[in-house]
Design a protein around this motif. Structure first.
Motif: not given
Lengths: 303, 538
Positions: A149-150, A153, A156-157, A161, A238-239, A242-245, A259, A261-262
């Motif tokens: 991940y590091r 990151s 910038n991938m 991305h 998922a990791y 990073h919660a970016k659709e 979840d 809400d959905h």
């Protein structure tokens, strides 16, 4: 001749005598198998049925939530339409498809080259290399997650991305999955290579003119597994996403609809998404199915 | 022969393709790797090159201050937040111009995503209050500037303000005050006169063959309802760094026993269903305990049969206990940044986004219950059935403070044990099992938390050392022989904490400490039942 015939008859008789009990045991086996296949198929059938449910409630809203009955009261493809028009699903689908396609091509080439090299060439520390890769392979992939991940990151991938990042990670480790292919290549007689070499073929020509045509099942098997893996990957994807659709694959994206809400508003679309995920994999599988079993078992002769 | 040629050609094409496919994977990062850097330098250039932005105190800023931020808000709130930021740009008197990249992220996942990698996390994000301590510990929340703290405290519900506080420091802005649960029911099944009694509701559900859905087996958030209803409390002590340092909990008590007896009635009913999914209404449930977030969903499923009200009461030994609940909220956090101007500008934006107007807009469009006192008194807010039910339940609710993460797993198993229980002893066993586990979090055994000790300005210590006492039976505890001097003060306390302590109210000491009258070597004898302490000279 007559002796053999007699023996054959005796065998036949024996079988005839067994027929009744055999039939009984066959029946039992079939019943068990049928029950098992029903149990296995129920979830899939349920998902398909739910995805076509298209009824409305008193207020005219689409019933998008879980209900207590199986068969839709009204059939339709509204869920699929909405899935592709109103949600980010097409993006997730495309992401996964790109990853799967690239991985399928690159990984197949890397694996086949690797297997060919290790099967046919004898070079210094070949054994050490193989042992080293086996030991590396014994560590669970999750261990590397933080550091990968590091790295991603910093390149910038991650986030939106994530797709090139995921491709890089999947492909980078593909060289270590050569075992089955190498096992298969080992079963192809070396005399064939030698004959070709005597006739003036290069090493590369030996690979693509002799080995690959003979190893078709294993090539197909490699393609299939490489294509299927990204569709199901969740934890790493998922990791990285990073919660970016924009960077999600189908598994991560669909999971975000579970979840509180959905879920009520997205349940039927979730099912439709599940069906859509199964489509490309199923098509590929059906086309290449006849080679698959051969591929899985072919390489298992020796390691 | 031909086939082989074609195969060779194919392979070549595939390999070429592969090379082509390789490229974007390697190229892209390099390319896109540049963009953020350049962007960042541009942004910095603007920050430093631009005239002095809003400084502490917010005096006249010259010109405009460009603020580029990333925000994480829940899916439903993305559009509204964009509009609110535009409104802020248009209206603020500091000349701040915010350009925000807003991404959808459920407030339940904020802490996980923020703490995954703080450097790439959003600069401002919505989060549910239970993540507060983790975020503070992880250094993911900037302190609210001192000049803003008073306004926040005055304008918003006190318990929500407190939820954004660690120790005495305010770290987060109140966003909503609606994170609690109450009861949704199907009016066609449940008669209105039965709504106040758990026993009658269970009977109605059983008679109608409909489920009573109340998530007990898998969520301590819901099953604590019975304990709070019986008057139990479970408070966790937080220090200024956001670390949890202790707990004060009485689930394992006579009150707790009342709670589990009430719980037993529900979980042993054949129509009980452990779920908080409102889709159960479409699957044969007549009652689902859930929260305001589910209102629109329930409305779709039940239509005009939707009913919402506070939780019922249960009866044990002739006394009625109204079920309690957790009340919670959502908060807005700002990520710390080395650039103080930037942080201050973000705080101004945060203040705007949590103002009365913004909270009311959020209520109108999303149905989020406001934390702002004035907004909460708005007519429309007072008419919303879900918020009405929540407010009715809130009288019995316990504000959800910071709770140790382990608690949720420890407490949720109580209901499963209650379901299996065959006698009152089994119920008691479930409770003592629970309490021994939570005290084990702080590595205190039952014996340790029950043990008494002497503490004070004695024997060279200054209220920082516990001198152990031994149990002599009948509530009498005695210390070792201690050398005490005239004028020294001390107290006895239990479990190394101040929750239970005994001094001498008649000693004349302002804090109610015992005072030593003459030098000497004494044994301190404590009578817990009479709450007296005497010194026995040796």
């Amino acid at each position: 001749m007559s002796k053999e015939q007699k023996e054959a008859q005796a065998v036949m008789k024996q079988h005839m005598g067994l027929k009744a009990s055999q039939r009984l045991s066959n029946t039992i086996v079939y019943i068990i198998l049928i029950i098992m296949s029903i149990i296995w198929l129920v979830p899939f059938v349920a998902i398909v049925l739910q995805s076509f449910r298209n009824e409305t409630n008193a207020a005219g809203e689409l019933v998008t939530w879980r209900v207590s009955y199986w068969l839709p009261k009204k059939w339709g493809i509204e869920n699929y339409r909405s899935l592709f028009v109103d949600t980010s699903f097409p993006r997730w689908y495309l992401n996964t498809f790109i990853i799967a396609l690239v991985q399928c091509v690159v990984q197949t080439i890397i694996v086949l080259c690797m297997a060919y090299t290790l099967s046919r060439f004898r070079f210094k520390s070949r054994g050490k290399l193989m042992r080293f890769m086996m030991i590396l392979g014994l560590f669970p992939g999750m261990l590397t997650m933080l550091i990968l991940y590091r790295v991603l990151s910093d390149l910038n991938m991650t986030g939106e991305h994530a797709v090139p990042g995921l491709i890089l990670v999947y492909v980078a480790s593909s060289g270590m999955g050569y075992y089955v292919s190498k096992g298969f290549f080992d079963t192809i007689p070396k005399a064939l290579d030698e004959a070709a070499r005597v006739d003036g073929a290069t090493r590369f020509q030996v690979l693509y003119k002799i080995i690959l045509p003979l190893a078709k099942p294993i090539v197909i098997y490699t393609i299939l597994t490489a294509f299927m893996a990204p569709w199901g990957d969740f934890v790493f994807a998922a990791y990285i996403a990073h919660a970016k659709e924009a960077g999600m694959n189908v598994a991560v994206g669909l999971n975000s609809w579970l979840d509180k809400d959905h879920i009520v508003k997205y349940y039927t679309r979730f099912c439709a998404g599940g069906v859509m995920v199964a489509v490309p994999v199923s098509i590929l599988f059906m086309c290449l199915q006849k080679y698959y079993v051969e591929g899985v078992t072919g390489g298992a002769v020796k390691g | 022969m031909k086939i082989k040629r074609i195969l060779a050609l194919l392979l070549a094409v595939v390999m070429l393709l592969a090379l082509a496919a390789c490229k974007p994977a390697e190229d892209k990062p390099a390319e896109s790797g540049k963009t953020p850097e350049t962007k960042a330098t541009e942004a910095n250039g603007e920050t430093k090159g631009g005239e002095t932005p809003a400084t502490q105190g917010g005096e006249t800023p010259a010109d405009t201050y460009e603020l580029n931020i990333k925000m994480w808000v829940p899916d439903a709130a993305v559009d509204l937040t964009k509009r609110q930021i535009e409104a802020f740009n248009a209206s603020n008197s500091y000349g701040i111009k915010v350009t925000a990249t807003i991404d959808a992220l459920s407030e339940a996942d904020s802490a996980t995503q923020v703490l995954n990698d703080i450097s790439t996390a959003a600069d401002m994000y919505f989060f549910a209050q239970d993540q507060f301590a983790r975020l503070v510990r992880g250094g993911a929340l900037a302190q609210v500037p001192p000049d803003m703290v008073a306004t926040i405290a005055a304008d918003n519900n006190a318990s929500v303000v407190a939820a954004g506080k660690s120790g005495d420091t305010q770290y987060a802005y109140p966003l909503t005050n609606d994170n609690g649960y109450f009861m949704y029911y199907d009016k066609s099944v449940i008669p209105e006169e039965d709504l106040d009694s758990l026993e009658k509701l269970i009977a109605d559900c059983e008679a109608a063959g409909k489920h009573f859905a109340f998530e007990q087996d898998t969520s301590a958030w819901y099953n604590a309802s019975f304990f709070f209803g019986a008057g139990c409390h479970s408070d966790w002590v937080l220090n200024d760094d956001g670390s949890i340092v202790g707990v004060d909990d009485d689930f394992d008590s006579d009150k707790g026993l009342i709670a589990v007896k009430g719980m037993e009635k529900l979980v042993k009913s054949k129509m009980f269903l452990s779920s908080s999914d409102v889709a159960e209404f479409a699957n044969g449930a007549a009652i689902v305990v859930s929260g305001t977030w589910a209102y629109n969903d329930v409305k779709s499923i039940l239509g005009d049969n939707l009913g919402a009200t506070d939780l019922p009461s249960f009866e044990v030994d002739g006394t009625e206990y109204h079920l309690g609940s957790f009340s919670g909220c959502k908060l807005l956090g700002v990520k710390p940044d080395s650039d103080t101007d930037r942080v201050y500008a973000m705080n101004l934006l945060a203040q705007y986004l949590t103002s009365e107007t913004a909270q009311l807009e959020r209520f109108n469009e999303l149905g989020w219950g406001p934390a702002n006192n004035a907004a909460a008194q708005n007519e429309k807010v007072l008419e919303n059935p879900a918020l009405v039910a929540l407010n009715a339940q809130n009288q019995y609710a316990v504000p959800q403070g910071q709770i140790d993460g382990a608690w949720w797993d420890i407490a949720k198993v109580i209901s499963a044990e209650v379901k299996e229980a065959k006698s009152e002893d089994d119920l008691k066993a479930a409770l003592s099992n629970y309490s021994s586990k939570i005290y084990a979090i702080f590595e205190k055994t039952d014996a340790e938390k029950n043990a008494w000790s002497v503490i004070g300005g004695i024997c060279g210590s200054s209220w920082d050392k516990d001198f152990p006492m031994t149990d002599k039976g009948n509530g009498i505890f005695e210390s070792e022989a201690l050398e005490l001097h005239a004028g020294e003060t001390f107290k006895c306390r239990q479990g190394g904490s101040w929750d239970v302590n005994i001094g001498d109210p008649n000693s004349g000491d302002p804090d109610g400490n015992c005072v030593v009258e003459a030098d000497g070597t004494y044994i301190v004898r404590l009578d817990v039942n009479a709450e007296t302490i005497e010194l026995i000279a040796q």
